[in-house]
Design an enzyme around this catalytic site. Structure first.
Site, PDB file in Angstrom:
ATOM      1  CB  SER A   1      31.002  40.496  51.594  1.00 42.95           C
ATOM      2  OG  SER A   1      32.302  40.796  51.170  1.00 42.95           O
TER       3      SER A   1
HETATM    4  N1  SAH Z   1      36.179  40.190  53.545  1.00 42.09           N
HETATM    5  C1  SAH Z   1      35.656  41.517  53.798  1.00 42.09           C
HETATM    6  C2  SAH Z   1      35.207  42.169  52.508  1.00 42.09           C
HETATM    7  C3  SAH Z   1      35.834  43.492  52.370  1.00 42.09           C
HETATM    8  S1  SAH Z   1      35.717  44.312  50.825  1.00 42.09           S
HETATM    9  C4  SAH Z   1      34.579  41.522  54.851  1.00 42.09           C
HETATM   10  O1  SAH Z   1      34.160  40.458  55.316  1.00 42.09           O
HETATM   11  O2  SAH Z   1      34.170  42.594  55.286  1.00 42.09           O
HETATM   12  C5  SAH Z   1      37.313  43.962  50.136  1.00 42.09           C
HETATM   13  C6  SAH Z   1      38.517  44.420  50.904  1.00 42.09           C
HETATM   14  O3  SAH Z   1      39.662  44.062  50.122  1.00 42.09           O
HETATM   15  C7  SAH Z   1      38.638  45.928  51.137  1.00 42.09           C
HETATM   16  O4  SAH Z   1      38.830  46.171  52.508  1.00 42.09           O
HETATM   17  C8  SAH Z   1      39.865  46.342  50.323  1.00 42.09           C
HETATM   18  O5  SAH Z   1      40.617  47.396  50.900  1.00 42.09           O
HETATM   19  C9  SAH Z   1      40.661  45.043  50.297  1.00 42.09           C
HETATM   20  N2  SAH Z   1      41.624  44.914  49.204  1.00 42.09           N
HETATM   21  C10 SAH Z   1      41.517  45.325  47.923  1.00 42.09           C
HETATM   22  N3  SAH Z   1      42.630  45.029  47.226  1.00 42.09           N
HETATM   23  C11 SAH Z   1      43.478  44.391  48.091  1.00 42.09           C
HETATM   24  C12 SAH Z   1      44.780  43.844  47.996  1.00 42.09           C
HETATM   25  N4  SAH Z   1      45.502  43.908  46.852  1.00 42.09           N
HETATM   26  N5  SAH Z   1      45.344  43.279  49.084  1.00 42.09           N
HETATM   27  C13 SAH Z   1      44.665  43.237  50.274  1.00 42.09           C
HETATM   28  N6  SAH Z   1      43.424  43.739  50.427  1.00 42.09           N
HETATM   29  C14 SAH Z   1      42.826  44.304  49.362  1.00 42.09           C
END
Ligand code: SAH
Length: 223
Positions: free
Chosen positions: A67
């Site tokens: 993010s």
């Molecule tokens: N917090 C992260 C942002 C990652 S983007 C950071 O600091 O880098 C969002 C993430 O959520 C992705 O890796 C995606 O695979 C995950 N995601 C999406 N749906 C999800 C779910 N139902 N359960 C767990 N993770 C999920």
């Protein structure tokens, strides 16, 4: 494996990034200190080293992103993290957000649905010795983490189509959930509080763009 080296140049770039985030409206000094302290370039491919302190999202593989720092700071500010808060994060991704929560001395439970990302991060979390207070889980965030409930706070870092009921169930009374909820063009940031009598109230904040929150686990290997 990349070599972890936090140089004066990186630190200087981090300082500038904190100034930018402050100008955009983040006021919580503890959150700003976390951004200042955590080497974001550790969480990105080394070819992105020069860009790691731009205030933007970057690809981390498997179609996912780390993010934007402003978004991380914004969500973290809304969480009002206190030391020893038990926090569930949905969407580990790069684990940069988890590191920010770890820096604020929360007990962090972070869950990822993509097996490759989960395994990679669990094995190669770059700040593991600095933040032993972060635990990694593989699972579907729509279901939360019932084995470890209840939580003081829950943070969703993917675009939720709706507010999953299991997450509300897993909050302590008086606790809250920060979640970007889809509203057509973008996601509205919401803070949803579960009151002692079981009733729910919500506060509305700005619009953002996250990658989608998807149902079910995905079993693919990244490396
Ligand atoms: N917090 C992260 C942002 C990652 S983007 C950071 O600091 O880098 C969002 C993430 O959520 C992705 O890796 C995606 O695979 C995950 N995601 C999406 N749906 C999800 C779910 N139902 N359960 C767990 N993770 C999920």
């Amino acid at each position: 494996m990349r070599i972890l080296n936090d140089t004066a140049l990186h630190k200087g770039m981090r300082k500038k990034l904190v100034d930018i985030i402050r100008q955009k409206g983040i006021r919580d000094e503890k959150v700003l200190d976390a951004i200042l302290s955590i080497p974001r370039h550790y969480f990105l491919d080394s070819v992105l080293d020069k860009y790691a302190y731009e205030d933007r999202a970057f690809p981390i593989g498997e179609g996912q992103t780390i993010s934007q720092p402003y978004t991380v700071a914004y969500q973290t500010e809304l969480l009002q993290v206190k030391p020893f808060d038990k926090i569930l994060e949905i969407g580990t991704g790069s684990a940069y957000q988890a590191a920010v929560l770890g820096h604020l001395q929360a007990k962090v439970y972070t869950i990822e649905r993509q097996k490759g990302l989960f395994e990679y991060r669990k094995a190669h979390f770059p700040l593991a010795s600095r933040y032993p207070n972060i635990k990694f889980f593989y699972g579907d965030g729509f279901l939360g983490l019932p084995a470890y409930m209840p939580f003081d706070k829950i943070l969703v870092t993917a675009a939720a189509p709706f507010v999953p009921q299991p997450l509300l169930n897993q909050l302590k009374p008086g606790a809250f959930l920060v979640i970007p909820v889809d509203e057509g063009e973008g996601q509205r940031m919401k803070r949803i509080t579960k009151h002692a009598d079981g009733s729910i109230s919500e506060e509305l904040f700005d619009y953002f763009r996250f990658v989608p929150m998807l149902e079910g686990k995905q079993n693919g290997n990244m490396y």
